[in-house]
Design a protein around this motif. Structure first.
Motif, PDB file in Angstrom:
ATOM      1  N   ILE A  67     104.638  42.823  -0.571  1.00  0.00           N
ATOM      2  CA  ILE A  67     105.035  41.406  -0.575  1.00  0.00           C
ATOM      3  C   ILE A  67     103.908  40.469  -1.038  1.00  0.00           C
ATOM      4  O   ILE A  67     104.156  39.387  -1.567  1.00  0.00           O
ATOM      5  CB  ILE A  67     105.571  40.991   0.820  1.00  0.00           C
ATOM      6  CG1 ILE A  67     106.213  39.588   0.779  1.00  0.00           C
ATOM      7  CG2 ILE A  67     104.486  41.054   1.880  1.00  0.00           C
ATOM      8  CD1 ILE A  67     106.918  39.187   2.051  1.00  0.00           C
ATOM      9  N   PHE A  68     102.658  40.904  -0.873  1.00  0.00           N
ATOM     10  CA  PHE A  68     101.530  40.040  -1.256  1.00  0.00           C
ATOM     11  C   PHE A  68     101.091  40.227  -2.705  1.00  0.00           C
ATOM     12  O   PHE A  68     100.512  39.338  -3.315  1.00  0.00           O
ATOM     13  CB  PHE A  68     100.319  40.311  -0.356  1.00  0.00           C
ATOM     14  CG  PHE A  68     100.636  40.266   1.113  1.00  0.00           C
ATOM     15  CD1 PHE A  68     101.039  39.080   1.722  1.00  0.00           C
ATOM     16  CD2 PHE A  68     100.541  41.408   1.899  1.00  0.00           C
ATOM     17  CE1 PHE A  68     101.349  39.037   3.073  1.00  0.00           C
ATOM     18  CE2 PHE A  68     100.845  41.375   3.257  1.00  0.00           C
ATOM     19  CZ  PHE A  68     101.248  40.192   3.838  1.00  0.00           C
ATOM     20  N   PHE A 135     100.322  35.975   5.662  1.00  0.00           N
ATOM     21  CA  PHE A 135      99.443  36.283   4.523  1.00  0.00           C
ATOM     22  C   PHE A 135      97.982  36.307   4.981  1.00  0.00           C
ATOM     23  O   PHE A 135      97.246  37.277   4.747  1.00  0.00           O
ATOM     24  CB  PHE A 135      99.640  35.221   3.427  1.00  0.00           C
ATOM     25  CG  PHE A 135      99.370  35.693   2.025  1.00  0.00           C
ATOM     26  CD1 PHE A 135      98.302  36.525   1.729  1.00  0.00           C
ATOM     27  CD2 PHE A 135     100.197  35.286   0.979  1.00  0.00           C
ATOM     28  CE1 PHE A 135      98.065  36.953   0.422  1.00  0.00           C
ATOM     29  CE2 PHE A 135      99.970  35.703  -0.332  1.00  0.00           C
ATOM     30  CZ  PHE A 135      98.899  36.532  -0.603  1.00  0.00           C
ATOM     31  N   THR A 136      97.585  35.258   5.667  1.00  0.00           N
ATOM     32  CA  THR A 136      96.186  35.147   6.090  1.00  0.00           C
ATOM     33  C   THR A 136      95.821  36.215   7.110  1.00  0.00           C
ATOM     34  O   THR A 136      94.777  36.851   7.011  1.00  0.00           O
ATOM     35  CB  THR A 136      95.924  33.753   6.690  1.00  0.00           C
ATOM     36  OG1 THR A 136      96.361  32.775   5.759  1.00  0.00           O
ATOM     37  CG2 THR A 136      94.453  33.551   6.992  1.00  0.00           C
ATOM     38  N   SER A 137      96.697  36.416   8.089  1.00  0.00           N
ATOM     39  CA  SER A 137      96.303  37.335   9.156  1.00  0.00           C
ATOM     40  C   SER A 137      96.325  38.788   8.686  1.00  0.00           C
ATOM     41  O   SER A 137      95.721  39.641   9.327  1.00  0.00           O
ATOM     42  CB  SER A 137      97.164  37.144  10.397  1.00  0.00           C
ATOM     43  OG  SER A 137      98.501  37.353  10.082  1.00  0.00           O
ATOM     44  N   MET A 138      96.984  39.065   7.570  1.00  0.00           N
ATOM     45  CA  MET A 138      96.983  40.437   7.072  1.00  0.00           C
ATOM     46  C   MET A 138      95.977  40.623   5.935  1.00  0.00           C
ATOM     47  O   MET A 138      95.949  41.648   5.272  1.00  0.00           O
ATOM     48  CB  MET A 138      98.390  40.828   6.643  1.00  0.00           C
ATOM     49  CG  MET A 138      99.317  40.862   7.865  1.00  0.00           C
ATOM     50  SD  MET A 138     101.028  41.283   7.510  1.00  0.00           S
ATOM     51  CE  MET A 138     100.917  43.043   7.277  1.00  0.00           C
ATOM     52  N   SER A 139      95.132  39.596   5.742  1.00  0.00           N
ATOM     53  CA  SER A 139      94.113  39.654   4.695  1.00  0.00           C
ATOM     54  C   SER A 139      92.724  39.716   5.316  1.00  0.00           C
ATOM     55  O   SER A 139      92.554  39.537   6.515  1.00  0.00           O
ATOM     56  CB  SER A 139      94.190  38.394   3.823  1.00  0.00           C
ATOM     57  OG  SER A 139      95.418  38.317   3.156  1.00  0.00           O
ATOM     58  N   LEU A 150      92.182  28.676   5.081  1.00  0.00           N
ATOM     59  CA  LEU A 150      92.680  29.601   4.058  1.00  0.00           C
ATOM     60  C   LEU A 150      94.206  29.553   4.012  1.00  0.00           C
ATOM     61  O   LEU A 150      94.808  29.505   2.931  1.00  0.00           O
ATOM     62  CB  LEU A 150      92.190  31.027   4.347  1.00  0.00           C
ATOM     63  CG  LEU A 150      92.695  32.120   3.390  1.00  0.00           C
ATOM     64  CD1 LEU A 150      92.339  31.821   1.941  1.00  0.00           C
ATOM     65  CD2 LEU A 150      92.137  33.490   3.793  1.00  0.00           C
ATOM     66  N   ALA A 151      94.826  29.545   5.181  1.00  0.00           N
ATOM     67  CA  ALA A 151      96.298  29.486   5.238  1.00  0.00           C
ATOM     68  C   ALA A 151      96.804  28.207   4.569  1.00  0.00           C
ATOM     69  O   ALA A 151      97.828  28.222   3.866  1.00  0.00           O
ATOM     70  CB  ALA A 151      96.772  29.575   6.684  1.00  0.00           C
ATOM     71  N   GLU A 152      96.090  27.116   4.779  1.00  0.00           N
ATOM     72  CA  GLU A 152      96.484  25.848   4.137  1.00  0.00           C
ATOM     73  C   GLU A 152      96.407  25.947   2.611  1.00  0.00           C
ATOM     74  O   GLU A 152      97.291  25.468   1.904  1.00  0.00           O
ATOM     75  CB  GLU A 152      95.580  24.704   4.624  1.00  0.00           C
ATOM     76  CG  GLU A 152      95.998  24.175   5.990  1.00  0.00           C
ATOM     77  CD  GLU A 152      94.912  23.307   6.643  1.00  0.00           C
ATOM     78  OE1 GLU A 152      93.900  22.990   5.979  1.00  0.00           O
ATOM     79  OE2 GLU A 152      95.091  22.983   7.828  1.00  0.00           O
ATOM     80  N   ALA A 153      95.345  26.596   2.145  1.00  0.00           N
ATOM     81  CA  ALA A 153      95.187  26.750   0.695  1.00  0.00           C
ATOM     82  C   ALA A 153      96.312  27.615   0.117  1.00  0.00           C
ATOM     83  O   ALA A 153      96.847  27.332  -0.960  1.00  0.00           O
ATOM     84  CB  ALA A 153      93.818  27.376   0.380  1.00  0.00           C
ATOM     85  N   ILE A 154      96.674  28.664   0.860  1.00  0.00           N
ATOM     86  CA  ILE A 154      97.769  29.535   0.417  1.00  0.00           C
ATOM     87  C   ILE A 154      99.082  28.752   0.411  1.00  0.00           C
ATOM     88  O   ILE A 154      99.878  28.841  -0.537  1.00  0.00           O
ATOM     89  CB  ILE A 154      97.870  30.782   1.334  1.00  0.00           C
ATOM     90  CG1 ILE A 154      96.642  31.681   1.133  1.00  0.00           C
ATOM     91  CG2 ILE A 154      99.165  31.553   1.086  1.00  0.00           C
ATOM     92  CD1 ILE A 154      96.519  32.828   2.123  1.00  0.00           C
ATOM     93  N   ASP A 176     108.805  34.221   4.562  1.00  0.00           N
ATOM     94  CA  ASP A 176     108.747  35.333   5.514  1.00  0.00           C
ATOM     95  C   ASP A 176     107.498  35.239   6.377  1.00  0.00           C
ATOM     96  O   ASP A 176     106.383  35.287   5.859  1.00  0.00           O
ATOM     97  CB  ASP A 176     108.724  36.669   4.765  1.00  0.00           C
ATOM     98  CG  ASP A 176     110.091  37.049   4.209  1.00  0.00           C
ATOM     99  OD1 ASP A 176     110.982  36.171   4.198  1.00  0.00           O
ATOM    100  OD2 ASP A 176     110.259  38.213   3.796  1.00  0.00           O
ATOM    101  N   GLU A 177     107.706  35.137   7.685  1.00  0.00           N
ATOM    102  CA  GLU A 177     106.562  35.157   8.615  1.00  0.00           C
ATOM    103  C   GLU A 177     106.763  36.240   9.669  1.00  0.00           C
ATOM    104  O   GLU A 177     106.831  35.969  10.874  1.00  0.00           O
ATOM    105  CB  GLU A 177     106.395  33.785   9.297  1.00  0.00           C
ATOM    106  CG  GLU A 177     105.777  32.701   8.431  1.00  0.00           C
ATOM    107  CD  GLU A 177     104.255  32.832   8.251  1.00  0.00           C
ATOM    108  OE1 GLU A 177     103.700  33.917   8.514  1.00  0.00           O
ATOM    109  OE2 GLU A 177     103.640  31.833   7.833  1.00  0.00           O
TER     110      GLU A 177
END
Ligand SMILES: [Zn+2]
Lengths: 333, 330
Positions: A67-68, A135-139, A150-154, A176-177
């Motif tokens: 998904i990423f 996205f952030t927590s799996m990176s 980072l999440a804000e930038a994404i 999707d969260e």
């Protein structure tokens, strides 16, 4: 009450697509030829959804490795690294490694939408993006910024994706969260996710929008925060852990959102017990008093073999039809 | 069988080892139907010999056959139990696919599966015990599809009975250590799932005259821990190093009182842990005061199959030396 259907997300690769990708990676097939194979496969997947009567269809995302990945490959300052188990599946994704705030070098969705939305008519094409918190927590974050930054930038890049996809003709946007359905997800993470999802769906104009949680059922305090999301719909898996899911829905409902129910199990390969699932849907309709119900698969369909993904698509259509009939009989539960 | 396993900090392996070329070739030829199961085992023995030599060279006390015959931990058994069919292609990662097995009938044990290679490894181990290692019933159901039972409990209990038969064969031939691998358990750390596995383990281990071990790794071990403490096992073999030993305080908190297989080597990292680093890990375990040195088995986090052979070998060597030093101190 209106009832409609859409598969939750991507489809598995047919043998032809697997081969084409393999040959492409080995340099035996040109990019143009790969594109042609993927285009044909996607058209077939769209066709199977149309013939099953689904209202919002997906292009199948058969060229995505996870998904990423398409986003990582379209953004600067992030690369795919080692493999890690993807939730409780025997499937592994590549961990995104961010070295700086990401910047888009191209768009993932708009070109796809231009290609596939016309094929999806009379249904609408749904696009799906990974939520910024998941996205952030799996990176791995090596940017020096906090995970929140980072999440804000994404989220900002995803909002641009959505805006362009809608302009290109997408009819529905799903964020999707799945991380928020995890037992260890916190209320703070949910609050951040809601804020960022709000900023993403704000770019969707008049299109239908949804926040999707799956692989598990969110905890009550997390779900309370989620109920404030400004997406039109909230999507939950109700058959993987039915007791917990129904308890949550019966106690908290969907607020004023349309409820999307993951009813067709996309991690098993047997035919789903359609009549039993109709009962579940009616029970949810009665208790949560939703005005609109979406019917979907419990997860993306890419965790089962291709042939079964087509069968599940058909079952999703049959199930939705039966729910519609029963809702009619019951005089709009 | 003159080898005596050290009383304190015995060293061991979780099971798998980098695949030797002869094993890869054997798997390929068996798959294409060129060779029979017995010819397959004969070919794999060449690979098992290499593994055992590495284990002996490193000085590991309780060794394994390196699971050289197993292309995949679930597929290997699914192909040999009755009731399973070859599945259709499912993605593992990127564009890599495997045929996920499907249960299409009642699962039953047909004939010994792992015994021949276990016996072979034992015959060349210079008296060192060889672990009998089997994929657990929970992982078998989680990582295959079911078209027959449509009831997880029924399926897991039949799988447990099939696995029990294999365990009996191993013990009858002298296996003193039986390990059941359950990597899938930590991916769904729910009480219902843990209780389901307990029922299955009761079948597998009941009245067994051997050390009963369950290996669990990665994922949320601390969440599964409270549900498994009353399992009918002598030892939990746990991944520790990769998660930076964060499980230790939980073990303390929950009053852990079984033996521990203490993972001190990261199987995902190509960096060889130094003797000092591993020794410090053992010290850490001792200082947490959970188990005595007699109940602490020192091993890698998980199977070593994804590492290059020279790195796997070097990691084991350092691990053995660290355990030796720890024996002097504790
Ligand atoms: Zn493991």
């Amino acid at each position: 009450m209106s009832v409609w259907a859409s598969p939750l997300g991507g489809y598995p690769r047919s043998r032809v697509v697997r081969r084409a990708l393999r040959d492409y990676e080995r340099g035996l097939l040109g990019y143009g030829e790969l594109e042609r194979v993927v285009g044909e496969a996607s058209s077939l997947i769209i066709g199977s959804q149309l013939s099953s009567g689904l209202t919002y269809v997906v292009d199948g995302m058969v060229d995505w490795h996870d998904i990423f990945r398409p986003f990582i490959e379209s953004w600067r300052n992030v690369t795919a690294s080692g493999l890690l188990r993807y939730f409780d599946n025997n499937f592994f994704y590549r961990i995104p490694v961010f070295t700086e705030k990401p910047e888009a070098s191209k768009l993932v969705w708009a070109p796809r939408v231009r290609r596939y939305a016309p094929l999806a008519e009379p249904s609408g094409l749904k696009i799906v993006v990974p939520g910024p918190v998941t996205f952030t927590s799996m990176s791995i974050n090596k940017t020096g910024y906090s995970n929140e930054e980072l999440a804000e930038a994404i989220a900002k890049l995803l909002a641009d994706e959505v805006k362009a996809a809608i302009e290109a003709g997408a009819s529905m946007v799903q964020v999707d969260e799945p991380m928020l359905a995890d037992h260890d997800a916190t209320r703070d993470e949910a609050l951040l996710a809601v804020e960022l999802v709000n900023s993403i769906v704000a770019s969707a104009g008049g299109a239908k929008t949804a926040l999707a949680l799956y692989f598990d059922v969110p905890r009550g305090e997390v779900y309370d925060a989620i109920l404030d999301v400004k997406a039109n719909c909230i999507s939950l898996d109700v058959v993987d852990a039915p007791e917990r899911a129904l308890k949550l829905i019966e106690s908290k409902g969907f607020s004023d959102h349309c409820g999307i129910l993951g009813l067709v199990n996309s991690r098993t390969i047997y035919d789903d017990p359609v009549d039993k699932l109709v009962e579940v849907a009616l029970r949810v309709a009665r208790s949560s008093k939703v005005g609109e119900m979406g019917v979907t698969t419990t997860t993306w369909l890419d965790l089962i073999p291709y042939s079964y993904s087509l069968r599940k698509t058909y079952l999703l259509g049959v199930l939705t039809l039966k729910i519609q009939e029963n809702v009619g009989v019951a005089g709009g539960v | 069988m003159g080898y005596s396993v050290p009383r304190k900090f015995p060293t061991t392996v979780v099971g798998s080892y980098p695949k030797m070329p002869s094993a890869l070739e054997a798997i390929k030829r068996r798959r294409s139907g060129e060779i029979s199961e017995s010819e397959f085992n004969e070919m794999v023995k060449v690979a098992v010999r290499d593994v055992v030599e590495d284990h002996l060279w490193a000085g590991v006390d309780i060794i394994s056959d390196g699971e050289q015959a197993r292309e995949d931990m679930v597929v290997y058994f699914a192909e040999r139990f009755k009731g399973y069919s070859v599945g259709d292609w499912v993605r593992v990662f990127d564009n890599e696919y495997f045929r996920k097995p499907v249960v299409t009938g009642r699962v039953e044990w047909l004939r010994p599966i792992t015994v021949e290679l276990w016996e072979y490894a034992s015959s060349i181990s210079a008296g060192r015990p060889v672990k009998g290692i089997l994929t657990g019933p929970y992982t078998m159901i989680e990582w295959s599809f079911d078209l027959h039972y449509r009831d997880r409990r029924e399926l897991i209990l039949d799988l447990a009975k099939a696995i029990r038969r294999e365990v009996e064969e191993l013990v009858r031939r002298g296996a003193r250590y039986i390990q059941i691998d359950e990597p899938a358990l930590s991916t769904r750390p729910w009480r219902e799932d843990a209780e389901l596995l307990k029922e299955a383990l009761d079948i597998i281990f009941k009245g067994l005259e051997a050390k009963r071990i369950v290996h669990i790794c990665f994922g949320r071990l601390e969440r599964i821990l409270p549900y498994i403490l009353d399992y009918p096992v002598d030892q939990f073999d746990l991944e520790m190093k990769n998660s930076n030993f964060r499980l230790l305080p939980y073990l303390k908190e929950y009053g852990y009182n079984k033996e521990i297989g203490f993972g001190v080597v990261d199987v995902h990292s190509f960096q060889v842990e130094s003797v000092k680093e591993i020794k410090e890990a053992i010290d850490k375990l001792m200082k947490t005061d959970i188990v005595s040195p007699e109940k602490a088995y020192i091993d890698p986090d998980c199977g070593l199959k994804r590492l290059p052979r020279d790195i796997a070998k070097a990691k084991l060597k350092n691990m053995v030396e660290a355990a030796r030093q720890a024996r002097e101190e504790w």
